[in-house]
Design a protein around this motif. Sequence first.
Motif, PDB file in Angstrom:
ATOM      1  N   ASN A  22       0.748  -1.045  -0.083  1.00  0.00           N
ATOM      2  CA  ASN A  22       0.003  -0.054   0.057  1.00  0.00           C
ATOM      3  C   ASN A  22       0.925   1.319  -0.018  1.00  0.00           C
ATOM      4  OD1 ASN A  22      -1.555   2.224   1.098  1.00  0.00           O
ATOM      5  ND2 ASN A  22      -3.151   0.792   1.545  1.00  0.00           N
ATOM      6  N   ASP A  23       0.749   2.253  -1.220  1.00  0.00           N
ATOM      7  CA  ASP A  23       1.497   3.386  -1.023  1.00  0.00           C
ATOM      8  C   ASP A  23       1.170   4.243  -0.061  1.00  0.00           C
ATOM      9  OD1 ASP A  23       2.448   2.597  -3.653  1.00  0.00           O
ATOM     10  OD2 ASP A  23       1.308   3.517  -4.826  1.00  0.00           O
ATOM     11  N   ASN A  24       0.033   4.234   0.687  1.00  0.00           N
ATOM     12  CA  ASN A  24      -0.004   5.108   1.561  1.00  0.00           C
ATOM     13  C   ASN A  24       0.560   5.020   3.098  1.00  0.00           C
ATOM     14  OD1 ASN A  24      -1.647   6.896  -0.123  1.00  0.00           O
ATOM     15  ND2 ASN A  24      -3.617   5.561   0.331  1.00  0.00           N
ATOM     16  N   GLU A  27       1.935  -1.135   4.159  1.00  0.00           N
ATOM     17  CA  GLU A  27       1.330  -2.190   4.671  1.00  0.00           C
ATOM     18  C   GLU A  27       1.190  -3.274   3.289  1.00  0.00           C
ATOM     19  OE1 GLU A  27      -1.831  -2.248   7.200  1.00  0.00           O
ATOM     20  OE2 GLU A  27      -0.756  -1.107   8.818  1.00  0.00           O
ATOM     21  N   GLN A  28       1.270  -4.549   3.481  1.00  0.00           N
ATOM     22  CA  GLN A  28       0.900  -5.318   2.347  1.00  0.00           C
ATOM     23  C   GLN A  28      -0.621  -5.770   2.287  1.00  0.00           C
ATOM     24  OE1 GLN A  28       3.855  -5.401   0.570  1.00  0.00           O
ATOM     25  NE2 GLN A  28       3.303  -7.381  -0.048  1.00  0.00           N
ATOM     26  N   VAL A  29      -1.032  -5.637   1.020  1.00  0.00           N
ATOM     27  CA  VAL A  29      -2.547  -5.695   0.882  1.00  0.00           C
ATOM     28  C   VAL A  29      -2.797  -7.062   0.159  1.00  0.00           C
ATOM     29  CG1 VAL A  29      -4.621  -4.889  -0.191  1.00  0.00           C
ATOM     30  CG2 VAL A  29      -3.002  -3.370   0.751  1.00  0.00           C
ATOM     31  N   GLN A  30      -3.695  -8.220   0.648  1.00  0.00           N
ATOM     32  CA  GLN A  30      -3.946  -9.461  -0.063  1.00  0.00           C
ATOM     33  C   GLN A  30      -4.787  -9.110  -0.871  1.00  0.00           C
ATOM     34  OE1 GLN A  30      -1.764 -12.228   0.566  1.00  0.00           O
ATOM     35  NE2 GLN A  30      -0.532 -10.702   1.902  1.00  0.00           N
ATOM     36  N   TYR A  31      -4.731  -9.593  -2.229  1.00  0.00           N
ATOM     37  CA  TYR A  31      -5.548  -9.422  -3.335  1.00  0.00           C
ATOM     38  C   TYR A  31      -6.941 -10.018  -3.020  1.00  0.00           C
ATOM     39  CZ  TYR A  31      -2.091  -7.549  -6.548  1.00  0.00           C
ATOM     40  OH  TYR A  31      -1.008  -7.105  -7.228  1.00  0.00           O
ATOM     41  N   GLN A 110      10.243  -5.607  -1.448  1.00  0.00           N
ATOM     42  CA  GLN A 110       9.001  -5.980  -2.437  1.00  0.00           C
ATOM     43  C   GLN A 110       7.692  -5.232  -2.424  1.00  0.00           C
ATOM     44  OE1 GLN A 110       8.329 -10.442  -2.275  1.00  0.00           O
ATOM     45  NE2 GLN A 110       5.968  -9.944  -2.286  1.00  0.00           N
ATOM     46  N   VAL A 111       7.347  -5.020  -3.652  1.00  0.00           N
ATOM     47  CA  VAL A 111       6.144  -4.151  -3.567  1.00  0.00           C
ATOM     48  C   VAL A 111       4.729  -4.945  -4.350  1.00  0.00           C
ATOM     49  CG1 VAL A 111       7.328  -1.849  -3.808  1.00  0.00           C
ATOM     50  CG2 VAL A 111       6.738  -2.996  -5.626  1.00  0.00           C
ATOM     51  N   GLU A 112       5.251  -5.718  -5.088  1.00  0.00           N
ATOM     52  CA  GLU A 112       4.152  -6.581  -5.635  1.00  0.00           C
ATOM     53  C   GLU A 112       4.549  -8.230  -5.959  1.00  0.00           C
ATOM     54  OE1 GLU A 112       1.194  -5.612  -9.324  1.00  0.00           O
ATOM     55  OE2 GLU A 112       3.179  -4.633  -9.192  1.00  0.00           O
TER      56      GLU A 112
END
Length: 123
Positions: A22-24, A27-31, A110-112
Amino acid sequence: MSQYNKPPMLGSWQLVTGECRNDNNGEQVQYQDVQLRSLKVLSETHFSFITHQGDAFYFAAAGSYCCEGDQYTEQLDFASHPSMMHREFVFQFRIEGDLWHNTRWENGVQVEHEIWRRLDSKK
């Protein structure tokens, strides 16, 4: 391009799972937690994808790509969000059977990470 030089990801793919930073808040966002679904189609030189969140349109993009070694690079020529136009995204990838794993890093973070499943039989 000869048939022996065709990129290994040629064809149609459905997103299985993934996560992004999450750019804001970082945190990692799970799809699956935000109900992202996506389809991606690749010709020998171009790609396009469309993504829904739940039942609503979320994002679409298309452009050219290249594959060299274990690096896959997308150049967005069209995007539903103007801020994404003409951006380049570089992934480390591997294909295991009908699964395509993509991981993107920025500044050592790692961003994605995405896993796609092949929908057709072209290999």
